[in-house]
Design a protein around this motif. Structure first.
Motif, PDB file in Angstrom:
ATOM      1  N   LYS A  17       0.801  -1.224   0.000  1.00 15.56           N
ATOM      2  CA  LYS A  17       0.000   0.000   0.000  1.00 15.56           C
ATOM      3  C   LYS A  17       0.837   1.277   0.000  1.00 15.56           C
ATOM      4  CE  LYS A  17      -3.563   0.028   2.928  1.00 15.56           C
ATOM      5  NZ  LYS A  17      -4.149  -0.316   4.231  1.00 15.56           N
ATOM      6  N   VAL A  18       2.028   1.212   0.583  1.00 24.76           N
ATOM      7  CA  VAL A  18       2.848   2.407   0.781  1.00 24.76           C
ATOM      8  C   VAL A  18       3.060   3.180  -0.517  1.00 24.76           C
ATOM      9  CG1 VAL A  18       5.147   3.237   1.431  1.00 24.76           C
ATOM     10  CG2 VAL A  18       4.022   1.501   2.799  1.00 24.76           C
ATOM     11  N   VAL A  19       3.334   2.453  -1.577  1.00 20.62           N
ATOM     12  CA  VAL A  19       3.629   3.087  -2.858  1.00 20.62           C
ATOM     13  C   VAL A  19       2.430   3.905  -3.355  1.00 20.62           C
ATOM     14  CG1 VAL A  19       4.499   2.688  -5.192  1.00 20.62           C
ATOM     15  CG2 VAL A  19       5.031   1.066  -3.358  1.00 20.62           C
ATOM     16  N   ILE A  20       1.255   3.313  -3.230  1.00 22.19           N
ATOM     17  CA  ILE A  20       0.043   3.970  -3.722  1.00 22.19           C
ATOM     18  C   ILE A  20      -0.261   5.233  -2.920  1.00 22.19           C
ATOM     19  CG2 ILE A  20      -2.377   3.580  -4.351  1.00 22.19           C
ATOM     20  CD1 ILE A  20      -1.795   0.552  -3.779  1.00 22.19           C
ATOM     21  N   ARG A  21      -0.010   5.180  -1.632  1.00 19.65           N
ATOM     22  CA  ARG A  21      -0.460   6.245  -0.757  1.00 19.65           C
ATOM     23  C   ARG A  21       0.312   7.560  -0.927  1.00 19.65           C
ATOM     24  NH1 ARG A  21      -1.926   4.695   5.296  1.00 19.65           N
ATOM     25  NH2 ARG A  21      -3.367   3.335   4.233  1.00 19.65           N
ATOM     26  N   GLU A  22       1.567   7.484  -1.329  1.00 21.62           N
ATOM     27  CA  GLU A  22       2.390   8.693  -1.408  1.00 21.62           C
ATOM     28  C   GLU A  22       1.797   9.744  -2.343  1.00 21.62           C
ATOM     29  OE1 GLU A  22       6.480   7.874  -2.170  1.00 21.62           O
ATOM     30  OE2 GLU A  22       6.698   6.919  -0.214  1.00 21.62           O
ATOM     31  N   GLY A  23       1.686  10.958  -1.820  1.00 15.96           N
ATOM     32  CA  GLY A  23       1.231  12.074  -2.648  1.00 15.96           C
ATOM     33  C   GLY A  23      -0.253  12.082  -2.927  1.00 15.96           C
ATOM     34  N   MET A  24      -0.993  11.198  -2.263  1.00 19.13           N
ATOM     35  CA  MET A  24      -2.418  11.122  -2.542  1.00 19.13           C
ATOM     36  C   MET A  24      -3.266  11.885  -1.524  1.00 19.13           C
ATOM     37  SD  MET A  24      -3.328   8.728  -5.145  1.00 19.13           S
ATOM     38  CE  MET A  24      -4.839   8.085  -4.473  1.00 19.13           C
ATOM     39  N   GLY A  25      -2.669  12.225  -0.379  1.00 16.52           N
ATOM     40  CA  GLY A  25      -3.445  12.890   0.662  1.00 16.52           C
ATOM     41  C   GLY A  25      -3.859  14.296   0.261  1.00 16.52           C
ATOM     42  N   THR A  26      -5.074  14.471  -0.224  1.00 14.61           N
ATOM     43  CA  THR A  26      -5.487  15.797  -0.702  1.00 14.61           C
ATOM     44  C   THR A  26      -6.248  16.580   0.367  1.00 14.61           C
ATOM     45  OG1 THR A  26      -7.410  14.749  -1.682  1.00 14.61           O
ATOM     46  CG2 THR A  26      -5.565  15.191  -3.141  1.00 14.61           C
ATOM     47  N   ILE A  27      -6.746  15.892   1.392  1.00 13.69           N
ATOM     48  CA  ILE A  27      -7.429  16.590   2.479  1.00 13.69           C
ATOM     49  C   ILE A  27      -6.598  16.427   3.759  1.00 13.69           C
ATOM     50  CG2 ILE A  27      -9.540  16.777   3.854  1.00 13.69           C
ATOM     51  CD1 ILE A  27     -11.078  15.494   1.576  1.00 13.69           C
ATOM     52  N   ARG A  28      -6.394  17.555   4.442  1.00 13.99           N
ATOM     53  CA  ARG A  28      -5.602  17.509   5.670  1.00 13.99           C
ATOM     54  C   ARG A  28      -6.478  17.953   6.844  1.00 13.99           C
ATOM     55  NH1 ARG A  28      -1.208  20.558   7.338  1.00 13.99           N
ATOM     56  NH2 ARG A  28      -1.816  22.192   5.894  1.00 13.99           N
ATOM     57  N   VAL A  29      -6.604  17.072   7.833  1.00 11.97           N
ATOM     58  CA  VAL A  29      -7.364  17.407   9.042  1.00 11.97           C
ATOM     59  C   VAL A  29      -6.355  17.730  10.133  1.00 11.97           C
ATOM     60  CG1 VAL A  29      -8.992  16.538  10.768  1.00 11.97           C
ATOM     61  CG2 VAL A  29      -9.217  15.829   8.385  1.00 11.97           C
ATOM     62  N   VAL A  30      -6.401  18.956  10.676  1.00 10.16           N
ATOM     63  CA  VAL A  30      -5.420  19.366  11.671  1.00 10.16           C
ATOM     64  C   VAL A  30      -6.119  19.643  13.007  1.00 10.16           C
ATOM     65  CG1 VAL A  30      -3.637  21.057  12.239  1.00 10.16           C
ATOM     66  CG2 VAL A  30      -3.974  20.367   9.865  1.00 10.16           C
ATOM     67  N   VAL A  31      -5.704  18.901  14.025  1.00  6.71           N
ATOM     68  CA  VAL A  31      -6.330  19.013  15.348  1.00  6.71           C
ATOM     69  C   VAL A  31      -5.411  19.805  16.282  1.00  6.71           C
ATOM     70  CG1 VAL A  31      -7.362  17.710  17.251  1.00  6.71           C
ATOM     71  CG2 VAL A  31      -7.358  16.740  14.954  1.00  6.71           C
ATOM     72  N   GLY A  32      -5.947  20.829  16.925  1.00  6.38           N
ATOM     73  CA  GLY A  32      -5.167  21.631  17.879  1.00  6.38           C
ATOM     74  C   GLY A  32      -4.924  20.845  19.151  1.00  6.38           C
ATOM     75  N   MET A  33      -3.638  20.559  19.456  1.00  7.04           N
ATOM     76  CA  MET A  33      -3.321  19.707  20.612  1.00  7.04           C
ATOM     77  C   MET A  33      -2.371  20.399  21.587  1.00  7.04           C
ATOM     78  SD  MET A  33      -4.909  16.732  20.402  1.00  7.04           S
ATOM     79  CE  MET A  33      -3.920  15.506  21.233  1.00  7.04           C
ATOM     80  N   ASP A  60      -6.492   6.965   2.203  1.00  6.77           N
ATOM     81  CA  ASP A  60      -5.683   7.300   1.042  1.00  6.77           C
ATOM     82  C   ASP A  60      -5.785   8.768   0.648  1.00  6.77           C
ATOM     83  OD1 ASP A  60      -4.699   4.810   0.846  1.00  6.77           O
ATOM     84  OD2 ASP A  60      -6.181   4.099  -0.611  1.00  6.77           O
ATOM     85  N   LYS A  61      -6.895   9.401   0.968  1.00 10.47           N
ATOM     86  CA  LYS A  61      -6.987  10.811   0.579  1.00 10.47           C
ATOM     87  C   LYS A  61      -7.051  11.791   1.750  1.00 10.47           C
ATOM     88  CE  LYS A  61     -11.948  11.274  -0.075  1.00 10.47           C
ATOM     89  NZ  LYS A  61     -12.934  12.112  -0.686  1.00 10.47           N
ATOM     90  N   VAL A  62      -7.221  11.272   2.968  1.00 13.33           N
ATOM     91  CA  VAL A  62      -7.296  12.169   4.127  1.00 13.33           C
ATOM     92  C   VAL A  62      -6.166  11.864   5.109  1.00 13.33           C
ATOM     93  CG1 VAL A  62      -8.735  12.973   6.043  1.00 13.33           C
ATOM     94  CG2 VAL A  62      -9.814  12.231   3.919  1.00 13.33           C
ATOM     95  N   SER A  63      -5.423  12.901   5.525  1.00 13.69           N
ATOM     96  CA  SER A  63      -4.436  12.682   6.572  1.00 13.69           C
ATOM     97  C   SER A  63      -4.849  13.477   7.807  1.00 13.69           C
ATOM     98  CB  SER A  63      -3.044  13.113   6.096  1.00 13.69           C
ATOM     99  OG  SER A  63      -3.021  14.495   5.863  1.00 13.69           O
ATOM    100  N   VAL A  64      -4.699  12.847   8.970  1.00 16.44           N
ATOM    101  CA  VAL A  64      -5.066  13.496  10.233  1.00 16.44           C
ATOM    102  C   VAL A  64      -3.784  13.835  10.985  1.00 16.44           C
ATOM    103  CG1 VAL A  64      -6.392  13.274  12.372  1.00 16.44           C
ATOM    104  CG2 VAL A  64      -7.177  12.117  10.304  1.00 16.44           C
ATOM    105  N   THR A  65      -3.569  15.123  11.268  1.00 18.73           N
ATOM    106  CA  THR A  65      -2.336  15.529  11.945  1.00 18.73           C
ATOM    107  C   THR A  65      -2.640  16.410  13.155  1.00 18.73           C
ATOM    108  OG1 THR A  65      -2.113  17.390  10.440  1.00 18.73           O
ATOM    109  CG2 THR A  65      -0.895  15.418   9.864  1.00 18.73           C
ATOM    110  N   GLN A  66      -1.589  16.626  13.969  1.00 19.61           N
ATOM    111  CA  GLN A  66      -1.733  17.437  15.178  1.00 19.61           C
ATOM    112  C   GLN A  66      -0.953  18.729  15.033  1.00 19.61           C
ATOM    113  OE1 GLN A  66      -0.391  15.075  18.557  1.00 19.61           O
ATOM    114  NE2 GLN A  66      -0.903  13.215  17.474  1.00 19.61           N
ATOM    115  N   THR A  67      -1.429  19.768  15.702  1.00 21.34           N
ATOM    116  CA  THR A  67      -0.653  21.002  15.741  1.00 21.34           C
ATOM    117  C   THR A  67      -0.738  21.584  17.143  1.00 21.34           C
ATOM    118  OG1 THR A  67      -0.239  23.109  14.648  1.00 21.34           O
ATOM    119  CG2 THR A  67      -2.536  22.535  14.997  1.00 21.34           C
ATOM    120  N   GLY A  68      -0.053  22.702  17.359  1.00 25.18           N
ATOM    121  CA  GLY A  68      -0.064  23.341  18.680  1.00 25.18           C
ATOM    122  C   GLY A  68      -1.285  24.217  18.825  1.00 25.18           C
TER     123      GLY A  68
END
Lengths: 122, 184
Positions: A17-33, A60-68
């Motif tokens: 799966k790793v190969v397919i996933r690269e560069g595909m994340g078009t939506i970014r969900v950023v949670v204030g942590m 494959d299209k959404v990445s969930v990340t954390q921020t300050g």
């Protein structure tokens, strides 16, 4: 009993799966942590997004990340959603149930849940 | 904060921000119910001047507000049980880092529950999958342990610890260890 050996199985499964996933994340969900977010309940919100995205097969299209600290502590838990070619959506005062609804309607269905946005809270 | 694990999540993020490559979180409860929390990192450390100010709520590294409540809240959580909080730090090149020690009397009515520590460990790893975390929780009942270096060794370089499948495994791995301890 869970064992490290199970990770080897995950590795085998992931490698294709790793190969397919690269560069595909078009939506970014950023949670204030930051302290403000965590104290207001951001940890279960983050978890609901991560699990929801995975369960709906959106990884494959959404990445969930954390921020300050996003700077609007009185509205925490705050989540920002960035999508290519679209305006940023800021959701405020979220909880687990609202997060699940956003995954379903916004991330999966493409419809912004207006009632939870900062515009509606003002 | 309603759970100690939320304070731990908040404070361990300072270690990440300090550029640490290894963050250790250890909990140790003795038979009298005294809980010792230790968070140590090999990050950039703090000068004595900064160190003096860190438990002051009006000191912060954040840029969006003039208050920083993370350490003051943890200090309060410890002291309201009759416990203490202390921080030592070194900025010396090659041996820089910070060690936070806090103690809590879990018999105190004002002692917060530990809460969902598995979730805290997962969120920390998901937020910084490139750095190593070591988590241990020891008590007379036994020990719960997780080391990301061991996980990384099995997974290999190509797979991020933030991957949902890996995250799920980590959470279940910790939860299961607690479950086994409590069923003894």
């Amino acid at each position: 009993m869970k064992s490290l050996a199970e990770l080897a199985a995950i590795r085998e499964k992931m490698q294709s799966k790793v190969v397919i996933r690269e560069g595909m994340g078009t939506i970014r969900v950023v949670v204030g942590m930051a302290t403000c977010g965590i104290a207001a309940g951001a940890r279960p919100v983050l978890k609901a997004f991560t699990e929801g995205v995975n369960a709906q097969g959106l990884a494959d299209k959404v990445s969930v990340t954390q921020t300050g600290c996003i700077g609007i502590c009185q509205y925490e838990p705050v989540v920002e959603i960035f999508e290519e070619g679209k305006e940023k959506v800021t959701y405020v005062k979220l909880d687990e149930a609202k997060a699940k609804e956003i995954v379903e309607k916004h991330l999966k269905g493409g419809q912004v849940v207006t009632e939870y946005t900062i515009g509606a809270a003002n | 904060m309603k759970e100690l694990s939320l304070n731990i999540l908040d404070i361990a993020k300072n270690s990440v921000k300090a550029g640490a490559t290894l963050v250790r979180i250890s909990l140790n409860t003795d038979e009298r119910g005294i809980l010792k929390l230790l968070i140590s990192d090999n990050g950039c450390g703090m000068s004595e001047e900064i160190l003096r100010g860190v438990t002051d709520p009006f000191y912060t590294t954040r840029t969006t507000r003039k208050v920083g409540m993370g350490l003051p809240l943890l200090k309060m959580a410890a002291e309201q049980t009759g416990g203490t909080l202390s921080i030592t730090s070194s900025v010396k090149e090659g041996e820089s880092g910070t060690i936070l020690e806090a103690s809590f009397d879990t018999n105190s009515i004002d002692c917060m529950p530990l809460g969902d520590i598995a979730s805290t460990v997962c969120v920390l790893i998901a937020g910084s999958p490139e750095i190593d975390f070591e988590f241990t929780d020891e008590s007379p009942k036994g020990c719960v342990e997780l080391k990301t270096a061991e996980i990384r060794a099995v997974l290999g370089e190509g797979i991020s610890l933030a991957e949902p499948e890996v995250q799920q495994w980590i959470e279940e791995y910790i939860a299961e260890q607690y479950k086994n301890l409590n069923s003894i």
